[in-house]
Design an enzyme around this catalytic site. Structure first.
Site, short mmCIF file in Angstrom:
data_model
loop_
_atom_site.label_atom_id
_atom_site.label_comp_id
_atom_site.label_asym_id
_atom_site.label_seq_id
_atom_site.Cartn_x
_atom_site.Cartn_y
_atom_site.Cartn_z
N CYS A 57 0.83 -1.20 0.00
CA CYS A 57 0.00 0.00 0.00
C CYS A 57 0.88 1.26 0.00
O CYS A 57 1.82 1.37 0.79
CB CYS A 57 -0.91 0.01 1.23
SG CYS A 57 -2.02 1.42 1.24
N CYS A 61 0.57 5.11 6.75
CA CYS A 61 -0.04 4.97 8.09
C CYS A 61 0.97 4.29 9.03
O CYS A 61 1.38 3.14 8.79
CB CYS A 61 -1.32 4.15 8.00
SG CYS A 61 -2.42 4.69 6.66
N CYS A 64 0.63 0.62 10.32
CA CYS A 64 0.16 -0.45 9.43
C CYS A 64 1.26 -1.30 8.82
O CYS A 64 2.17 -0.79 8.15
CB CYS A 64 -0.68 0.15 8.32
SG CYS A 64 -1.47 -1.15 7.31
N CYS A 101 -16.30 -9.20 6.33
CA CYS A 101 -15.65 -7.92 6.02
C CYS A 101 -14.39 -8.15 5.21
O CYS A 101 -13.49 -8.87 5.65
CB CYS A 101 -15.25 -7.19 7.30
SG CYS A 101 -16.62 -7.01 8.45
N CYS A 132 -19.31 -6.22 4.25
CA CYS A 132 -18.61 -4.97 4.56
C CYS A 132 -17.30 -4.99 3.77
O CYS A 132 -16.68 -6.06 3.66
CB CYS A 132 -18.31 -4.90 6.06
SG CYS A 132 -17.35 -3.44 6.53
N CYS A 192 -19.26 2.20 8.73
CA CYS A 192 -18.49 1.59 9.81
C CYS A 192 -17.25 2.47 9.96
O CYS A 192 -16.42 2.53 9.06
CB CYS A 192 -18.10 0.16 9.43
SG CYS A 192 -16.95 -0.59 10.59
N ARG A 264 -17.59 -1.82 18.29
CA ARG A 264 -16.84 -3.08 18.12
C ARG A 264 -15.52 -3.05 18.86
O ARG A 264 -14.68 -2.17 18.65
CB ARG A 264 -16.60 -3.37 16.63
CG ARG A 264 -15.89 -4.72 16.42
CD ARG A 264 -15.81 -5.16 14.96
NE ARG A 264 -17.10 -5.13 14.35
CZ ARG A 264 -17.43 -4.33 13.33
NH1 ARG A 264 -16.54 -3.56 12.79
NH2 ARG A 264 -18.65 -4.35 12.85
#
Ligand code: SAM
Ligand code: DTB
Ligand code: SF4
Length: 328
Positions: A57, A61, A64, A101, A132, A192, A264
């Site tokens: 990616c 971040c 991550c 998800c 999701c 979400c 959650r």
């Protein structure tokens, strides 16, 4: 102020910080009382995650493992095919999950990517599960394409407070996140949206993040509160872990600010004691990720979760109809 009025009002940061400052028992009592007004306190909604496109990616971040900016030893994987996804969805459903998800390590999907994911969404819907996806930034027409395919939820987190955000990510802005959330909402897909606790942020940042979520034009239907999973090679590896009681407070404040949302207890349960998780459920968490993996890191084994649920007298929430929300 009743909890219904609170849901419709705008939360100021100071008011949210004041909740964090309450004596622990007062905070939990208040959160649990609101929880019972809106939900069966012994019922937990269960989602299973699958990484459908892993690693590589371009975003930075700092938490991550899938960012190209950090060497975490993660092996990249191309977008999974329909058979692999349907097999995983069937397994999740058989184990008791009601929502599937799918996460992709993209900055933003191309229209071609969205078409492919739309087919995956349709295939999972055909298995009788809620769907999701989390694919990064999304345009309005892409959100509409996914809704037409039967998408129930789009996950896109604000991650942290607007002030702390630049310490976490530099390749996209807080406003970019809000724009994607607006595109998802206007396409009629449920939202979400949550964040991460334990990235070195202050309590004021935690309060500001939760105020942002509660003050969205409509609060998210689903609010994932993640505890940072520290992955070697990422900049946030080695930070002091967050105090478990501060994490429980964050769950309680989420419940008070968003009385009707599913809160959650998300990433980080593998590092949490059963007792901390029990406090989180008491404080208003009523959803988990279930299954041995999150996206690229470990989650508690399903067997361990079934044992924990039995010890706590918790039940898996079973929707009456596929795609229907659990009873409130
Ligand atoms: N690439 C997409 C995006 O960022 O929007 C989707 C996948 S991304 C992995 C989804 C969310 O997972 C992130 O926004 C973040 O809140 C959470 N997450 C990622 N790594 C994490 C970690 N190490 N610990 C806790 N939460 C994490
Ligand atoms: C969310 O808030 N948490 C999930 C989901 N949305 C996509 C992801 C957690 C990822 C944890 C790190 C990993 O397994 O890669
Ligand atoms: Fe990419 Fe999402 Fe990871 Fe950020 S959180 S690096 S956007 S996969």
């Amino acid at each position: 102020m009743s909890s219904t009025e609170a849901a419709a009002s705008t939360w100021g940061r100071e008011a949210v910080e004041a909740l964090f400052e309450l004596p622990f028992a007062d905070l939990l009592y208040r959160a649990h009382t609101i929880h019972r007004e809106h939900f069966d306190a012994n019922e937990v909604q269960v989602s299973t995650l699958l990484s459908i496109k892993t690693g590589g990616c371009p975003e930075d971040c700092s938490y991550c493992p899938q960012s190209v900016h950090y060497d975490t030893g993660l092996e990249r994987e191309k977008l999974l095919d329909e058979d692999a996804v349907v097999t995983a969805a069937r397994r999740a459903k058989a184990a008791g999950a009601t929502r599937f998800c799918m996460g992709a390590a993209w900055r933003r999907p191309t229209d071609r990517n969205v078409d492919k994911v739309a087919r995956l969404v349709q295939a999972v819907k055909d298995e009788g599960m809620e769907t999701c996806v989390t694919l990064g930034m999304l345009e309005a027409h892409q959100a509409e394409r996914l809704r037409e395919a039967g998408l129930d939820y789009y996950n896109h987190n604000v991650d942290t407070s607007p002030d702390y955000y630049p310490e976490v990510i530099t390749t996209r802005t807080f406003q970019d996140r809000l724009d994607t959330l607006a595109n998802v909402r206007s396409a009629g897909v449920k939202v979400c949206c949550g964040g991460i606790i334990g990235m070195g942020e202050s309590r004021a940042d935690r309060a500001a993040m939760l105020a942002e979520l509660a003050n969205l034009p409509e609060p998210p239907e689903s609010v994932p509160i993640n505890q940072l999973v520290q992955v070697p090679g990422t900049p946030f590896h080695g930070l002091d872990p967050v105090d478990p009681l501060e994490f429980v407070r964050s769950i309680a404040v989420s419940r008070i600010l968003m009385p009707r949302s599913r809160v959650r207890l998300s990433a980080g349960r593998e590092e949490m004691s059963d007792e901390t998780q029990a406090l989180c459920f008491f404080a208003g968490a009523n959803s988990i990720f279930y299954g041995d993996r999150l996206l690229t890191t470990d989650n508690p084994a399903s067997e361990a979760d079934r044992t924990l649920f039995a010890r706590l007298g918790l039940r898996f929430c079973v929707a009456e109809e596929p795609g229907e929300a659990c009873s409130t």
